[in-house]
Design an enzyme around this catalytic site. Structure first.
Site, PDB file in Angstrom:
ATOM      1  N   ASP A  25       0.841  -1.205   0.000  1.00 20.99           N
ATOM      2  CA  ASP A  25       0.000   0.000   0.000  1.00 20.99           C
ATOM      3  C   ASP A  25       0.877   1.256   0.000  1.00 20.99           C
ATOM      4  O   ASP A  25       0.360   2.375  -0.055  1.00 20.99           O
ATOM      5  CB  ASP A  25      -1.023  -0.013   1.145  1.00 20.99           C
ATOM      6  CG  ASP A  25      -0.385  -0.048   2.510  1.00 20.99           C
ATOM      7  OD1 ASP A  25       0.860  -0.062   2.599  1.00 20.99           O
ATOM      8  OD2 ASP A  25      -1.130  -0.064   3.513  1.00 20.99           O
ATOM      9  N   ASP A  70      -1.327  -6.278  -0.572  1.00 18.50           N
ATOM     10  CA  ASP A  70      -1.503  -5.667   0.753  1.00 18.50           C
ATOM     11  C   ASP A  70      -2.984  -5.388   0.997  1.00 18.50           C
ATOM     12  O   ASP A  70      -3.656  -4.841   0.111  1.00 18.50           O
ATOM     13  CB  ASP A  70      -0.755  -4.315   0.741  1.00 18.50           C
ATOM     14  CG  ASP A  70       0.078  -4.104   1.976  1.00 18.50           C
ATOM     15  OD1 ASP A  70      -0.023  -4.904   2.923  1.00 18.50           O
ATOM     16  OD2 ASP A  70       0.851  -3.121   1.982  1.00 18.50           O
ATOM     17  N   GLU A  81      -1.380  -5.612   8.482  1.00 19.28           N
ATOM     18  CA  GLU A  81      -0.615  -5.037   9.594  1.00 19.28           C
ATOM     19  C   GLU A  81      -1.173  -5.510  10.932  1.00 19.28           C
ATOM     20  O   GLU A  81      -2.392  -5.673  11.084  1.00 19.28           O
ATOM     21  CB  GLU A  81      -0.652  -3.498   9.517  1.00 19.28           C
ATOM     22  CG  GLU A  81       0.074  -2.957   8.293  1.00 19.28           C
ATOM     23  CD  GLU A  81       0.160  -1.431   8.274  1.00 19.28           C
ATOM     24  OE1 GLU A  81      -0.326  -0.772   9.218  1.00 19.28           O
ATOM     25  OE2 GLU A  81       0.731  -0.902   7.294  1.00 19.28           O
ATOM     26  N   GLU A 138       9.326  -3.631  10.344  1.00 19.49           N
ATOM     27  CA  GLU A 138       9.682  -2.315   9.801  1.00 19.49           C
ATOM     28  C   GLU A 138      10.147  -1.387  10.915  1.00 19.49           C
ATOM     29  O   GLU A 138       9.487  -1.261  11.958  1.00 19.49           O
ATOM     30  CB  GLU A 138       8.465  -1.706   9.071  1.00 19.49           C
ATOM     31  CG  GLU A 138       8.773  -0.317   8.501  1.00 19.49           C
ATOM     32  CD  GLU A 138       7.778   0.176   7.464  1.00 19.49           C
ATOM     33  OE1 GLU A 138       6.845  -0.568   7.099  1.00 19.49           O
ATOM     34  OE2 GLU A 138       7.956   1.324   7.007  1.00 19.49           O
TER      35      GLU A 138
HETATM   36  O1  KIV Z   1       3.515  -1.083   1.533  1.00 22.37           O
HETATM   37  C1  KIV Z   1       4.702  -1.450   1.524  1.00 22.37           C
HETATM   38  O2  KIV Z   1       5.452  -1.206   0.578  1.00 22.37           O
HETATM   39  C2  KIV Z   1       5.196  -2.165   2.686  1.00 22.37           C
HETATM   40  C3  KIV Z   1       6.656  -2.465   2.749  1.00 22.37           C
HETATM   41  C4  KIV Z   1       7.400  -1.264   3.171  1.00 22.37           C
HETATM   42  C5  KIV Z   1       6.931  -3.623   3.621  1.00 22.37           C
HETATM   43  O3  KIV Z   1       4.448  -2.475   3.555  1.00 22.37           O
END
Ligand code: KIV
Length: 290
Positions: A70, A109, A141, A207
């Protein structure tokens, strides 16, 4: 490693060779290949992508896992954060990335607001990414707070990648800071990681976490950890592609390494084109039909 040295990746899983990172596979990477890499102690790369052409470049380079993150909010769609990204946008761009790849495991995501209501909402939206876009896994998440979602998705046969530490969808409460610095926060992160693993997650993104803590989480899990700003002790590393390739404008995070300067290269190409057009050098005879 220099770019030239990196040009020939080793043969890959799916070629009868065991390496996850590699060139031409005969089938898509699966979560079983990812698990086997942890057993072998192989470190592997993951990159984000948001369109078919960029994804095809990374796929051909042998990147085994491509995340349709995302981060498309900031890096592709022009939003300030990841928060506004919608399921329609995620589904549309994930489908493009799947179409652009043959070998990589594509992870979609779940955007903010698409799973926080509960497991049934999460299942409905994850199913959409799997059926309509064709992703092989999803990411969401949260550890303990997303446990019921992770459990239901895994039961339904959808591989789940968990995302801990700094979780950008919580920017409004969390900000952008290194997580897990206090003892209490470190214990919480360890608990979250174990909870995600116990719920059936196949991997955990860490992260912006202190390197020592990320290494401890990595040792304590049998599923792989994927670090971003989490030091060298994780099983895998992920970077946002526009940061890695130098396309992002302005300041990039300290944990990013820039392997190219696409912003300069593209700007130079655009300026050269404009000068050719205004000076009459383009199109030349060889670009012209009679
Ligand atoms: O959205 C994304 O690119 C991420 C990465 C930074 C792991 O969640």
């Amino acid at each position: 490693m220099t770019l030239q040295a990196a040009q020939k990746p080793p043969a890959a899983a799916g070629d009868g060779n065991k390496s996850l990172y590699g060139g031409k596979g005969t089938r898509r990477i699966t979560v079983h290949d990812i698990a086997a890499a942890k057993t072998r102690g192989e470190k592997w790369p993951m990159l984000t992508a948001y369109d078919a052409m960029t994804a095809s470049v990374f796929d051909e380079a042998g990147i085994p896992v491509i995340l349709v993150g995302d981060s498309m909010g900031n890096c592709h769609l022009g939003y300030d954060t990841t928060v506004p990204v919608t399921m329609d946008e995620m589904t549309f761009l994930s489908a493009a990335v799947v179409r652009g790849t043959r070998r990589a495991l594509v992870v979609g995501d779940l955007p903010f607001g698409s799973y926080q209501e509960g497991p049934v909402q999460a299942l409905r939206n994850a199913t959409r990414l799997v059926k309509d876009a064709g992703v092989g896994a999803i990411k969401l998440e949260g550890g303990e707070r997303s446990l019921p979602q992770t459990e239901l998705l895994v039961q339904a046969g959808i591989p789940v990648m968990s995302h801990l530490g700094l979780t950008p969808q919580s920017v409004n409460t969390m900000g952008y800071r290194v997580q897990g610095r206090s003892d209490e926060a470190a214990h919480r992160l360890l608990r979250d990681a174990k909870a995600a693993q116990d719920a059936g997650a196949f991997a955990v993104v860490l992260e912006l976490v202190p390197a020592e803590l990320a290494a401890e989480v990595t040792r304590s899990l049998h599923i792989p950890t994927i670090g971003i700003g989490a030091g060298a002790g994780t099983d895998a590393q992920v970077l946002v592609w526009t940061d890695m390739a130098g396309l992002t404008g302005g300041k990039v995070p300290r944990f990013t390494k820039q392997y190219a300067n696409l912003r300069e290269t593209l700007g130079d190409a655009a300026r050269a084109f404009a000068e050719d057009v205004s000076g009459g050098a383009f199109p030349a005879e060889e670009h012209t039909f009679h």
